[in-house]
Design a protein around this motif. Sequence first.
Motif, PDB file in Angstrom:
ATOM      1  N   GLN A 158      21.362  12.321  -5.316  1.00 32.60           N
ATOM      2  CA  GLN A 158      20.134  11.573  -5.078  1.00 32.60           C
ATOM      3  C   GLN A 158      19.003  12.578  -4.928  1.00 32.60           C
ATOM      4  O   GLN A 158      19.159  13.626  -4.295  1.00 32.60           O
ATOM      5  CB  GLN A 158      20.275  10.722  -3.810  1.00 32.60           C
ATOM      6  N   ALA A 213      13.910  13.179  -1.399  1.00 33.57           N
ATOM      7  CA  ALA A 213      12.710  12.351  -1.474  1.00 33.57           C
ATOM      8  C   ALA A 213      11.503  12.986  -0.805  1.00 33.57           C
ATOM      9  O   ALA A 213      11.622  13.764   0.135  1.00 33.57           O
ATOM     10  CB  ALA A 213      12.985  10.994  -0.843  1.00 33.57           C
ATOM     11  N   GLY A 214      10.345  12.622  -1.321  1.00 31.62           N
ATOM     12  CA  GLY A 214       9.079  13.005  -0.722  1.00 31.62           C
ATOM     13  C   GLY A 214       8.605  14.399  -1.094  1.00 31.62           C
ATOM     14  O   GLY A 214       7.602  14.864  -0.559  1.00 31.62           O
ATOM     15  N   ARG A 236      10.108  10.453   3.049  1.00 35.73           N
ATOM     16  CA  ARG A 236      10.035   9.239   2.248  1.00 35.73           C
ATOM     17  C   ARG A 236      11.342   8.459   2.237  1.00 35.73           C
ATOM     18  O   ARG A 236      11.371   7.320   1.845  1.00 35.73           O
ATOM     19  CB  ARG A 236       9.666   9.580   0.807  1.00 35.73           C
ATOM     20  N   ASP A 237      12.434   9.105   2.620  1.00 30.42           N
ATOM     21  CA  ASP A 237      13.738   8.493   2.455  1.00 30.42           C
ATOM     22  C   ASP A 237      14.653   8.939   3.587  1.00 30.42           C
ATOM     23  O   ASP A 237      14.969  10.112   3.709  1.00 30.42           O
ATOM     24  CB  ASP A 237      14.309   8.920   1.100  1.00 30.42           C
ATOM     25  N   GLU A 238      15.063   8.008   4.382  1.00 25.42           N
ATOM     26  CA  GLU A 238      15.886   8.323   5.547  1.00 25.42           C
ATOM     27  C   GLU A 238      17.236   8.919   5.160  1.00 25.42           C
ATOM     28  O   GLU A 238      17.735   9.828   5.817  1.00 25.42           O
ATOM     29  CB  GLU A 238      16.096   7.041   6.364  1.00 25.42           C
ATOM     30  N   ALA A 239      17.835   8.462   4.076  1.00 17.13           N
ATOM     31  CA  ALA A 239      19.173   8.915   3.686  1.00 17.13           C
ATOM     32  C   ALA A 239      19.191  10.390   3.288  1.00 17.13           C
ATOM     33  O   ALA A 239      20.048  11.145   3.740  1.00 17.13           O
ATOM     34  CB  ALA A 239      19.714   8.054   2.544  1.00 17.13           C
ATOM     35  N   THR A 240      18.248  10.829   2.440  1.00 18.04           N
ATOM     36  CA  THR A 240      18.262  12.233   2.017  1.00 18.04           C
ATOM     37  C   THR A 240      17.807  13.151   3.142  1.00 18.04           C
ATOM     38  O   THR A 240      18.302  14.275   3.259  1.00 18.04           O
ATOM     39  CB  THR A 240      17.402  12.466   0.755  1.00 18.04           C
ATOM     40  N   ASP A 241      16.895  12.683   3.982  1.00 23.12           N
ATOM     41  CA  ASP A 241      16.483  13.482   5.147  1.00 23.12           C
ATOM     42  C   ASP A 241      17.666  13.683   6.085  1.00 23.12           C
ATOM     43  O   ASP A 241      17.936  14.798   6.532  1.00 23.12           O
ATOM     44  CB  ASP A 241      15.324  12.797   5.873  1.00 23.12           C
TER      45      ASP A 241
END
Length: 137
Positions: free
Chosen positions: A22, A25-26, A71-76
């Motif tokens: 994935q 993000a951000g 921007r994205d909780e999962a990748t963070d």
Amino acid sequence: MVAQKGKDLLIRLEMDGGGTFQTLAGLRATRIAFNAQTVDVTSLDSPGGWRELLAGAGMRSATISGSGVFRDEATDARARELFFSGVIPVLQVVVPDFGVIEGPFQIASLEYAGDHDGEARYEIALASAGALSFTAL
């Protein structure tokens, strides 16, 4: 080759250890650098006194860096998990109109910052931790 958009240079994180990638993000800025150490074999017999290097010797490495906004909780959460556990995941770097570089990378640095009147930002730095592969697009 025509000019490419910088936003198309992507860092893709392996999310589950099973090959599911994935995009981190951000990201607003991304950079990949390849390095190769040289092995100097210059001697008194070197033609004209010019330096000679040993082909195929030395250590090769790659570093990746990026910065952006949350921007994205999962990748963070995955990036934090990988940093704190010390696990070395497989990452992909997509370079537009060039190809995909894939291999193990360790998160060498994960930084968070923010101003009282702005967005929270992060910076990430990754170091290659094994052999990398390249697949042309």
